[in-house]
Design a protein around this motif. Structure first.
Motif, PDB file in Angstrom:
ATOM      1  N   ALA A 194       0.836  -1.191   0.000  1.00  0.00           N
ATOM      2  CA  ALA A 194       0.000   0.000   0.000  1.00  0.00           C
ATOM      3  C   ALA A 194       0.872   1.243   0.000  1.00  0.00           C
ATOM      4  O   ALA A 194       1.835   1.335   0.759  1.00  0.00           O
ATOM      5  N   ALA A 238       0.482   5.170   0.738  1.00  0.00           N
ATOM      6  CA  ALA A 238      -0.498   6.018   1.397  1.00  0.00           C
ATOM      7  C   ALA A 238       0.094   7.376   1.715  1.00  0.00           C
ATOM      8  O   ALA A 238       1.311   7.595   1.644  1.00  0.00           O
ATOM      9  N   ASP A 286      -8.064   5.029  -5.242  1.00  0.00           N
ATOM     10  CA  ASP A 286      -8.719   6.305  -4.953  1.00  0.00           C
ATOM     11  C   ASP A 286     -10.046   6.314  -5.710  1.00  0.00           C
ATOM     12  O   ASP A 286     -10.125   6.742  -6.858  1.00  0.00           O
ATOM     13  N   SER A 343     -16.082   1.341  -0.332  1.00  0.00           N
ATOM     14  CA  SER A 343     -15.276   0.217   0.155  1.00  0.00           C
ATOM     15  C   SER A 343     -15.593  -1.051  -0.625  1.00  0.00           C
ATOM     16  O   SER A 343     -14.710  -1.850  -0.929  1.00  0.00           O
ATOM     17  N   LEU A 345      -3.485   4.351  -2.540  1.00  0.00           N
ATOM     18  CA  LEU A 345      -4.625   4.655  -1.680  1.00  0.00           C
ATOM     19  C   LEU A 345      -5.003   6.131  -1.750  1.00  0.00           C
ATOM     20  O   LEU A 345      -4.152   6.982  -2.035  1.00  0.00           O
ATOM     21  N   THR A 380      -6.998   8.494   6.450  1.00  0.00           N
ATOM     22  CA  THR A 380      -7.077   7.230   7.194  1.00  0.00           C
ATOM     23  C   THR A 380      -8.537   6.830   7.361  1.00  0.00           C
ATOM     24  O   THR A 380      -9.012   6.615   8.468  1.00  0.00           O
ATOM     25  N   GLN A 403      -8.908   2.764   3.503  1.00  0.00           N
ATOM     26  CA  GLN A 403      -7.727   2.206   4.165  1.00  0.00           C
ATOM     27  C   GLN A 403      -8.106   1.063   5.095  1.00  0.00           C
ATOM     28  O   GLN A 403      -7.434   0.023   5.137  1.00  0.00           O
ATOM     29  N   LEU A 454      -9.067  -2.078   3.118  1.00  0.00           N
ATOM     30  CA  LEU A 454      -7.876  -2.772   2.629  1.00  0.00           C
ATOM     31  C   LEU A 454      -7.245  -3.593   3.751  1.00  0.00           C
ATOM     32  O   LEU A 454      -6.868  -4.754   3.555  1.00  0.00           O
ATOM     33  N   ALA A 455      -7.140  -2.991   4.944  1.00  0.00           N
ATOM     34  CA  ALA A 455      -6.487  -3.667   6.068  1.00  0.00           C
ATOM     35  C   ALA A 455      -7.298  -4.850   6.580  1.00  0.00           C
ATOM     36  O   ALA A 455      -6.739  -5.823   7.082  1.00  0.00           O
ATOM     37  N   ALA A 469       3.425  -1.347   3.875  1.00  0.00           N
ATOM     38  CA  ALA A 469       2.896  -0.035   3.519  1.00  0.00           C
ATOM     39  C   ALA A 469       4.028   0.971   3.441  1.00  0.00           C
ATOM     40  O   ALA A 469       5.011   0.883   4.186  1.00  0.00           O
ATOM     41  N   GLY A 529      -0.696   8.276   9.539  1.00  0.00           N
ATOM     42  CA  GLY A 529      -0.743   7.139   8.621  1.00  0.00           C
ATOM     43  C   GLY A 529       0.079   5.970   9.110  1.00  0.00           C
ATOM     44  O   GLY A 529      -0.356   4.808   9.050  1.00  0.00           O
ATOM     45  N   PHE A 578      -1.517   2.151  10.229  1.00  0.00           N
ATOM     46  CA  PHE A 578      -1.121   0.844   9.711  1.00  0.00           C
ATOM     47  C   PHE A 578      -0.647  -0.068  10.840  1.00  0.00           C
ATOM     48  O   PHE A 578      -0.933  -1.271  10.835  1.00  0.00           O
TER      49      PHE A 578
END
Length: 361
Positions: free
Chosen positions: A101, A103, A135, A192, A214, A218, A222, A225-226, A234, A251, A255
């Motif tokens: 990722a 970010a 995005d 999402s 991304l 946050t 994000q 994805l996590a 990342a 950020g 993560f």
């Protein structure tokens, strides 16, 4: 046995610049066989480094020559990229070894330009790479990749997308699915869901790395994805400006809270070099990313200049790494890409996915 030990000891003193640790500690040294006439040494690097292989080959030969006692050296040096641990030990995707990722804590720091050039940098170093523009509300990668307006992915079996090829990269973006006159006006859950669909229903093929660009911040994308995708690492893009660094810290912390390995920070727009006189000026400040890296144990993977040429090349659809592959800027992107992949290679291997079982009647 004595010669084998001497070989291993010599390799503990050899530290490739990108790797930052010696070859033995990195687990790169495999089989060593010694007889009266020859020594056979196997080295497997876990990151793409095509531009550095021959130099490293000579370094190894020079390091081992004094301990071989006249024996010939058969050096088997190659790259083998493996899947690495994702958050919560999620298994990797079937056709994607590592999801990375890219970010930023805030917009305007050049994250998308950095993402596409890092993807192209990894490819230039010998990796198979894909680029996912995550995005949802402001996709920019179709323009940066130079794809004509109206480009659409091929659809197979009614629900799977074939990645759009651009500059050798496999790519997917919401920009391929909407028009410029059709803004995405969705609440978080629907956005999402679009990301999940693009990740899971795109027919990625045999990728070493999938770079995910991304959106800033946050938020929902994000977290989706996590929670749903195996992310091996990342990278956080920032500028030296104090307010950008504060957002970059958020950020990094985000993560870490979701168990995603932070590979490091890329400092963008670090210095402006006057095209007329060569004077260097740190317009957005200096040293902030380095201080942040020390405090939060997130190394600075690369420091990139504020460059009109980088911006023009990205906007023109031919990013710097392919537009001017021998330029100083392109080398900086390739160096940064190698460092992030090398840092990832030092983490433990991840779980491989179970292959799909097809039942025939």
């Amino acid at each position: 046995m004595r010669i084998e030990q001497a070989i291993r000891q010599s390799l503990t003193n050899l530290i490739p610049d990108d790797l930052g640790v010696d070859l033995i500690s990195a687990g790169a040294v495999g089989d060593i066989q010694v007889d009266d006439e020859r020594a056979r040494v196997t080295v497997r690097l876990g990151y793409p480094c095509e531009s550095r292989l021959e130099g490293l080959r000579e370094q190894i030969r020079s390091a081992l020559a004094p301990v071989l006692e006249g024996r010939a050296l058969d050096l088997d040096l190659a790259v083998r990229i493996r899947p690495h641990r994702a958050q919560h030990d999620m298994p990797s995707m079937l056709q994607v070894a590592n999801v990375i990722a890219v970010a930023s804590g805030k917009g305007g720091v050049g994250k998308s330009t950095t993402a596409v050039n890092l993807a192209l940098g990894l490819q230039a170093e010998g990796a198979r790479v894909g680029l996912l523009d995550a995005d949802i509300f402001g996709p920019s990668q179709p323009v940066m990749l130079g794809l004509p307006k109206g480009t659409r992915p091929e659809v197979r079996d009614g629900n799977s997308f074939v990645p759009v090829m651009a500059h050798g990269l496999q790519s997917m973006s919401m920009g391929y699915l909407i028009t410029e006159q059709t803004p995405v006006v969705w609440r978080g859950p629907k956005a999402s869901g679009a990301l999940t669909q693009m990740m899971q229903q795109t027919l990625w093929k045999d990728l070493d790395y999938l770079i995910v660009d991304l959106p800033p911040g946050t938020g929902d994308i994000q977290l989706t994805l996590a929670q749903k995708m195996p992310v091996a690492g990342a990278v956080v893009v920032t500028t030296p400006q104090d307010i950008a660094l504060l957002d970059a810290i958020k950020g990094v912390e985000m993560f870490r809270k979701v168990d995603v390995n932070v590979l490091g920070v890329v400092e963008n727009m670090a210095v402006h070099i006057c095209s007329n006189c060569g004077h260097e000026e740190h317009i957005f400040g200096q040293g902030g990313a380095l201080r942040m890296s020390r405090e939060y144990e997130a190394p600075v993977l690369g420091s990139l200049p504020l460059s009109l040429r980088i911006r023009e090349q990205a906007d023109g659809g031919t990013p710097t790494v392919v537009a001017e592959p021998d330029s100083a800027e392109a080398r900086l992107y390739r160096d940064t890409a190698r460092r992030l992949a090398a840092r990832l290679s030092l983490t433990r291997e991840g779980r491989r996915p179970f292959p799909k079982v097809v039942t025939q009647h």
